[in-house]
Design a protein around this motif. Structure first.
Motif, PDB file in Angstrom:
ATOM      1  N   GLY A 182      15.066 -21.497  69.832  1.00 48.55           N
ATOM      2  CA  GLY A 182      16.448 -21.919  70.106  1.00 48.55           C
ATOM      3  C   GLY A 182      16.551 -23.146  71.006  1.00 48.55           C
ATOM      4  N   THR A 183      15.884 -23.089  72.157  1.00 50.51           N
ATOM      5  CA  THR A 183      16.016 -24.218  73.092  1.00 50.51           C
ATOM      6  C   THR A 183      15.459 -25.514  72.490  1.00 50.51           C
ATOM      7  OG1 THR A 183      16.129 -22.815  75.032  1.00 50.51           O
ATOM      8  CG2 THR A 183      15.350 -25.059  75.391  1.00 50.51           C
ATOM      9  N   PRO A 184      14.210 -25.515  71.956  1.00 51.51           N
ATOM     10  CA  PRO A 184      13.728 -26.795  71.410  1.00 51.51           C
ATOM     11  C   PRO A 184      14.544 -27.299  70.226  1.00 51.51           C
ATOM     12  CG  PRO A 184      12.067 -25.052  71.122  1.00 51.51           C
ATOM     13  CD  PRO A 184      13.127 -24.489  71.991  1.00 51.51           C
ATOM     14  N   VAL A 185      15.011 -26.419  69.353  1.00 49.01           N
ATOM     15  CA  VAL A 185      15.762 -26.942  68.193  1.00 49.01           C
ATOM     16  C   VAL A 185      17.104 -27.522  68.656  1.00 49.01           C
ATOM     17  CG1 VAL A 185      17.054 -24.926  67.271  1.00 49.01           C
ATOM     18  CG2 VAL A 185      16.068 -26.590  65.711  1.00 49.01           C
ATOM     19  N   SER A 186      17.668 -26.941  69.728  1.00 51.86           N
ATOM     20  CA  SER A 186      18.935 -27.490  70.237  1.00 51.86           C
ATOM     21  C   SER A 186      18.707 -28.897  70.801  1.00 51.86           C
ATOM     22  CB  SER A 186      19.555 -26.561  71.300  1.00 51.86           C
ATOM     23  OG  SER A 186      18.814 -26.627  72.498  1.00 51.86           O
ATOM     24  N   ILE A 187      17.542 -29.095  71.432  1.00 49.57           N
ATOM     25  CA  ILE A 187      17.214 -30.429  71.981  1.00 49.57           C
ATOM     26  C   ILE A 187      16.986 -31.423  70.842  1.00 49.57           C
ATOM     27  CG2 ILE A 187      15.442 -31.727  73.261  1.00 49.57           C
ATOM     28  CD1 ILE A 187      15.111 -29.107  74.972  1.00 49.57           C
ATOM     29  N   LEU A 188      16.223 -31.010  69.855  1.00 49.82           N
ATOM     30  CA  LEU A 188      15.903 -31.937  68.753  1.00 49.82           C
ATOM     31  C   LEU A 188      17.168 -32.347  67.998  1.00 49.82           C
ATOM     32  CD1 LEU A 188      12.625 -30.287  67.376  1.00 49.82           C
ATOM     33  CD2 LEU A 188      12.838 -32.356  68.773  1.00 49.82           C
TER      34      LEU A 188
END
Ligand SMILES: NC(=O)c1ccc[n+]([C@@H]2O[C@H](COP(=O)([O-])OP(=O)(O)OC[C@H]3O[C@@H](n4cnc5c(N)ncnc54)[C@H](OP(=O)(O)O)[C@@H]3O)[C@@H](O)[C@H]2O)c1
Length: 295
Positions: free
Chosen positions: A170-176
């Motif tokens: 969740g966190t990395p995909v939100s950043i990307l």
């Protein structure tokens, strides 16, 4: 409604990679090499590692698995990591998670040389990703980005809601997705278990990404008409009609949601096959020295 065929997209990407691996192998005299450390006997981890080996084989990447017993001490595990870190013929190293109780995953992951950390979990790679510097992207978020891109789903200026804030999805995909990049530039909202009025927030999404680990929690009331829904969840549900005795389900109640969507990923055959593509890409990238050129 269009079903995003993750298996087909993953196969295309693997074929493209296989051609590149073959070319590089003949140029350099060896193929890229991925090593995995598997501690203990967790059946799900065994399956994941077997699938990774099979996919490596499909694209011509060499793979080796270091099996260590359930009672492995932290010192022994760190020694094994150091050994592989120092092997110049191994390009990528992953330690299959979760680890047995008593082993500190953060400490273990931090011991992997950042240039071999093809899961993209090392703090240095996470930091580089957050800063937009070259880094190995975690496999599932990378797979989701590739799925959107290869399916021709526009992202720029769209509203994206990510449900689940784990460090691996969740966190990395939100950043990307929030990056100022082609195939990103979304306006992102990140939700979690304390989010209020989750269904109403989800209904604002043009792109809804669900990674909560709650079987079929997301029903039609969470989804705006015409949205794209990416279901990351994987759950084994007993099913006597299946030869295996179980069916795979996602975090999204597919039959309830699909009719409202413009695009939707199925489970199985959506995000799952793309995750392995992310890992293979990182391994190839490590071999080419794309992220850490001094190798
Ligand atoms: N397809 C693949 O390749 C792949 C790869 C990785 C994971 N998965 C699957 O994806 C799912 C999620 O995995 P993960 O590792 O990201 O999960 P995780 O580490 O368990 O995190 C779950 C997240 O969902 C949030 N959450 C839980 N219940 C919620 C609720 N009722 N409402 C809103 N948010 C809620 C949690 O919020 P808090 O932070 O507030 O606790 C947490 O941030 C699992 O089913 C996993 O098996 C699939």
């Amino acid at each position: 409604m269009r079903i995003i065929n993750g298996k087909e997209i993953a196969d295309q990407l693997k074929n493209e990679m296989a051609a590149e691996v073959e070319r590089l192998r003949s140029e350099r005299g060896r193929a890229p090499h991925l090593a995995a450390i598997l501690v203990g006997n967790d059946p799900a981890s065994e399956t994941y590692v077997k699938n990774k080996e099979k996919s490596c084989h499909e694209v011509g990447i060499s793979s080796s698995v270091y099996r260590m017993p359930e009672n492995t001490t932290e010192e022994q595990l760190l020694e094994a990591i150091d050994f592989i870190n120092n092997d110049d013929e191994i390009d990528g190293l992953i330690v299959q998670l979760p680890l047995p109780k008593g082993l500190d995953a953060d400490k273990v992951v931090s011991r992997i040389a950042p240039e071999k950390d093809v899961d993209g979990f090392h703090p240095i790679n996470v930091g580089r990703m957050v800063l937009g510097q070259p880094s190995y992207l975690p496999a599932t978020p990378m797979g989701i980005m590739l799925l959107l891109e290869r399916s021709g789903i526009p992202t720029e200026g769209t509203r994206c809601v990510v449900v689940g804030r784990s460090n691996i999805v969740g966190t990395p995909v939100s950043i990307l997705l929030s990056r100022n990049l082609k195939n990103a530039n979304c306006t992102v909202t990140l939700c979690h278990s304390r989010t209020q009025n989750l269904a109403a927030v989800c209904r604002t999404a043009d792109i809804l990404i669900v990674a909560i680990g709650k079987c079929e929690m997301i029903t039609g009331e969470y989804v705006k008409e015409g949205a794209t829904v990416i279901d990351v969840g994987i759950h084994r549900v007993p099913d006597a009609t299946k030869k295996s005795g179980y069916a795979l389900k996602g975090d999204v109640k597919y039959d309830d949601v699909a009719g409202r969507c413009e695009f939707i990923t199925p489970v199985p055959g959506g995000v799952g096959p793309m995750t392995i593509v992310g890992l293979l890409r990182n391994t190839l990238s490590a071999f080419k020295g794309e992220i850490y050129p001094s190798r």
